[in-house]
Motif scaffolding. Structure first.
Motif, PDB file in Angstrom:
ATOM      1  N   VAL A  46       7.132  19.668 -15.344  1.00 31.73           N
ATOM      2  CA  VAL A  46       6.590  20.731 -16.186  1.00 31.73           C
ATOM      3  C   VAL A  46       7.722  21.510 -16.845  1.00 31.73           C
ATOM      4  N   PHE A  47       7.593  21.683 -18.134  1.00 26.41           N
ATOM      5  CA  PHE A  47       8.492  22.509 -18.944  1.00 26.41           C
ATOM      6  C   PHE A  47       7.712  23.790 -19.256  1.00 26.41           C
ATOM      7  N   LEU A  48       8.082  24.885 -18.605  1.00 26.12           N
ATOM      8  CA  LEU A  48       7.400  26.157 -18.801  1.00 26.12           C
ATOM      9  C   LEU A  48       8.092  26.901 -19.936  1.00 26.12           C
ATOM     10  N   ASP A  49       7.425  26.975 -21.068  1.00 24.06           N
ATOM     11  CA  ASP A  49       8.027  27.510 -22.285  1.00 24.06           C
ATOM     12  C   ASP A  49       7.627  28.976 -22.456  1.00 24.06           C
ATOM     13  N   MET A  50       8.308  29.842 -21.703  1.00 24.90           N
ATOM     14  CA  MET A  50       7.974  31.265 -21.704  1.00 24.90           C
ATOM     15  C   MET A  50       8.926  32.107 -22.541  1.00 24.90           C
ATOM     16  N   LYS A  51      10.065  31.545 -22.930  1.00 23.72           N
ATOM     17  CA  LYS A  51      11.034  32.256 -23.772  1.00 23.72           C
ATOM     18  C   LYS A  51      11.266  33.685 -23.265  1.00 23.72           C
ATOM     19  N   VAL A 104       8.594  24.065 -11.132  1.00 19.75           N
ATOM     20  CA  VAL A 104       8.659  23.450 -12.450  1.00 19.75           C
ATOM     21  C   VAL A 104      10.076  22.935 -12.712  1.00 19.75           C
ATOM     22  N   THR A 105      10.206  22.072 -13.710  1.00 18.79           N
ATOM     23  CA  THR A 105      11.490  21.417 -13.992  1.00 18.79           C
ATOM     24  C   THR A 105      12.344  22.204 -14.966  1.00 18.79           C
ATOM     25  N   MET A 106      11.720  22.766 -16.006  1.00 19.84           N
ATOM     26  CA  MET A 106      12.469  23.476 -17.040  1.00 19.84           C
ATOM     27  C   MET A 106      11.789  24.799 -17.377  1.00 19.84           C
ATOM     28  N   LEU A 107      12.604  25.780 -17.774  1.00 15.48           N
ATOM     29  CA  LEU A 107      12.131  27.102 -18.182  1.00 15.48           C
ATOM     30  C   LEU A 107      12.982  27.574 -19.347  1.00 15.48           C
ATOM     31  N   THR A 108      12.330  28.128 -20.369  1.00 16.82           N
ATOM     32  CA  THR A 108      13.069  28.658 -21.511  1.00 16.82           C
ATOM     33  C   THR A 108      13.237  30.167 -21.440  1.00 16.82           C
ATOM     34  N   LEU A 109      14.387  30.624 -21.954  1.00 16.27           N
ATOM     35  CA  LEU A 109      14.594  32.040 -22.233  1.00 16.27           C
ATOM     36  C   LEU A 109      15.426  32.150 -23.502  1.00 16.27           C
ATOM     37  N   HIS A 110      15.314  33.274 -24.168  1.00 12.91           N
ATOM     38  CA  HIS A 110      16.083  33.472 -25.385  1.00 12.91           C
ATOM     39  C   HIS A 110      17.564  33.584 -25.040  1.00 12.91           C
ATOM     40  N   ALA A 111      18.397  33.055 -25.943  1.00 12.32           N
ATOM     41  CA  ALA A 111      19.835  32.893 -25.651  1.00 12.32           C
ATOM     42  C   ALA A 111      20.618  34.182 -25.852  1.00 12.32           C
ATOM     43  N   TYR A 112      20.241  35.222 -25.115  1.00 14.99           N
ATOM     44  CA  TYR A 112      20.997  36.472 -25.108  1.00 14.99           C
ATOM     45  C   TYR A 112      21.885  36.441 -23.868  1.00 14.99           C
ATOM     46  N   PRO A 113      23.180  36.641 -24.008  1.00 14.54           N
ATOM     47  CA  PRO A 113      24.092  36.435 -22.884  1.00 14.54           C
ATOM     48  C   PRO A 113      23.717  37.172 -21.602  1.00 14.54           C
ATOM     49  N   LYS A 114      23.341  38.447 -21.685  1.00 19.40           N
ATOM     50  CA  LYS A 114      23.012  39.176 -20.461  1.00 19.40           C
ATOM     51  C   LYS A 114      21.789  38.575 -19.771  1.00 19.40           C
ATOM     52  N   ALA A 115      20.779  38.207 -20.547  1.00 19.57           N
ATOM     53  CA  ALA A 115      19.583  37.595 -19.965  1.00 19.57           C
ATOM     54  C   ALA A 115      19.914  36.245 -19.345  1.00 19.57           C
ATOM     55  N   MET A 116      20.762  35.467 -20.023  1.00 20.60           N
ATOM     56  CA  MET A 116      21.137  34.155 -19.488  1.00 20.60           C
ATOM     57  C   MET A 116      21.898  34.293 -18.181  1.00 20.60           C
ATOM     58  N   ARG A 117      22.840  35.220 -18.123  1.00 20.59           N
ATOM     59  CA  ARG A 117      23.602  35.394 -16.882  1.00 20.59           C
ATOM     60  C   ARG A 117      22.699  35.815 -15.730  1.00 20.59           C
ATOM     61  N   ALA A 118      21.747  36.700 -16.003  1.00 17.39           N
ATOM     62  CA  ALA A 118      20.818  37.144 -14.958  1.00 17.39           C
ATOM     63  C   ALA A 118      19.955  35.990 -14.474  1.00 17.39           C
ATOM     64  N   ALA A 119      19.495  35.158 -15.409  1.00 17.31           N
ATOM     65  CA  ALA A 119      18.640  34.022 -15.047  1.00 17.31           C
ATOM     66  C   ALA A 119      19.414  32.999 -14.235  1.00 17.31           C
ATOM     67  N   GLY A 155      21.153  27.563  -6.845  1.00 15.26           N
ATOM     68  CA  GLY A 155      20.741  26.827  -5.661  1.00 15.26           C
ATOM     69  C   GLY A 155      19.424  26.096  -5.811  1.00 15.26           C
ATOM     70  N   SER A 156      18.728  26.287  -6.926  1.00 13.20           N
ATOM     71  CA  SER A 156      17.460  25.601  -7.168  1.00 13.20           C
ATOM     72  C   SER A 156      17.675  24.438  -8.120  1.00 13.20           C
ATOM     73  N   ASP A 157      16.622  23.656  -8.333  1.00 16.77           N
ATOM     74  CA  ASP A 157      16.666  22.535  -9.274  1.00 16.77           C
ATOM     75  C   ASP A 157      16.145  22.919 -10.651  1.00 16.77           C
ATOM     76  N   LEU A 158      15.836  24.190 -10.861  1.00 14.87           N
ATOM     77  CA  LEU A 158      15.284  24.619 -12.143  1.00 14.87           C
ATOM     78  C   LEU A 158      16.341  24.527 -13.237  1.00 14.87           C
ATOM     79  N   CYS A 159      16.010  23.836 -14.319  1.00 17.67           N
ATOM     80  CA  CYS A 159      16.896  23.738 -15.480  1.00 17.67           C
ATOM     81  C   CYS A 159      16.541  24.850 -16.456  1.00 17.67           C
ATOM     82  N   LEU A 160      17.469  25.778 -16.643  1.00 18.11           N
ATOM     83  CA  LEU A 160      17.263  26.892 -17.562  1.00 18.11           C
ATOM     84  C   LEU A 160      17.710  26.490 -18.955  1.00 18.11           C
ATOM     85  N   LEU A 161      16.828  26.698 -19.925  1.00 23.75           N
ATOM     86  CA  LEU A 161      17.088  26.300 -21.305  1.00 23.75           C
ATOM     87  C   LEU A 161      17.222  27.526 -22.196  1.00 23.75           C
ATOM     88  N   ALA A 162      18.284  27.548 -22.992  1.00 23.29           N
ATOM     89  CA  ALA A 162      18.514  28.649 -23.915  1.00 23.29           C
ATOM     90  C   ALA A 162      17.901  28.324 -25.270  1.00 23.29           C
TER      91      ALA A 162
END
Length: 234
Positions: free
Chosen positions: A62-67, A87-102, A108-115
């Motif tokens: 599952v690719f959870l497209d929540m941005k 789920v396998t993938m999750l999207t977030l907007h490519a803002y550096p602070k948000a990406m670092r927090a995510a 330690g998980s298998d979740l692939c975070l997508l910018a």
């Protein structure tokens, strides 16, 4: 993220459908053809989050497209909850602070975070109207580099930018491309599109295809044709 040689695992079918019953019907019709499904806003807010858990329990990806985009703590807490869904993938907007927090929350998980870099429905004028000083290509590449430095698992961009993004992120990060349209398909609300074969040749690791499959008279045949084109291009 591009180790999968089976193109069924690299085609993500967008379940852009009005309710869970419609999504269940699509998944049944695609059984044995598709293995990976995207759930976005429309379905998520109509029972799709529980449906995502059901798909995971059934062995589907599952690719959870929540941005996601919010203050750091809220993003982190959201990611922590999503990790538990499996789920396998999750999207977030490519803002550096948000990406670092995510990234910290998913460690330690298998979740692939997508910018998400620049939406494929946007062109240069759209960015100007939104107050950006960059054209889409420049902004995509800048955000791809930021995502790499933040430790994200992958990038979401137009396939027309996939080759340039691949040169920035290297061979291991996912490059996920929506806006995929088989030859002759209607563009809909997309502006920066590419065919499945061209997208694979450009360096895309995963293709997101919604309407050309779920709105097709024969969904299985539509998905099989796209997979065959992807395989021929690999």
């Amino acid at each position: 993220m591009i180790a999968d040689t089976d193109m069924r695992d690299r085609l993500i079918v967008g379940l852009d459908l009005p309710d869970v019953a419609a999504a269940e019907a699509a998944v049944r019709e695609l059984d044995g053809v598709a293995t990976f499904y995207k759930i976005g806003y429309r379905l998520a807010f109509a029972g799709g989050l529980d449906f995502a858990r059901d798909l995971v329990a059934d062995g589907k990806k599952v690719f959870l497209d929540m941005k996601l985009l919010d203050i750091d703590n809220t993003v982190a807490e959201g990611v922590e909850s999503i990790v538990k869904m499996g789920v396998t993938m999750l999207t977030l907007h490519a803002y550096p602070k948000a990406m670092r927090a995510a990234v910290a929350a998913a460690k330690g998980s298998d979740l692939c975070l997508l910018a998400v870099t620049v939406l494929t429905s946007m062109d240069e004028q759209d960015l100007v109207d939104a107050g950006y000083e960059y054209d889409p290509h420049t902004l995509v590449l800048m955000r791809a580099e930021q995502a790499r430095l933040c430790g994200m698992g992958g990038i979401v961009c137009s396939a027309s930018e996939a080759a340039a993004v691949r040169r920035i992120v290297g061979p291991d990060m996912a490059v996920v491309t929506p806006g995929i349209r088989p030859a002759g398909a209607a563009m809909g609300d997309q502006k920066r599109v590419m065919t499945p074969g061209d997208a694979i040749r450009a360096g895309s690791s995963h293709l997101v295809v919604a309407r050309p499959i779920v709105a097709a008279p024969d969904r299985r045949a539509a998905a099989q044709a796209i997979i065959a084109e992807m395989q021929a291009a690999a």
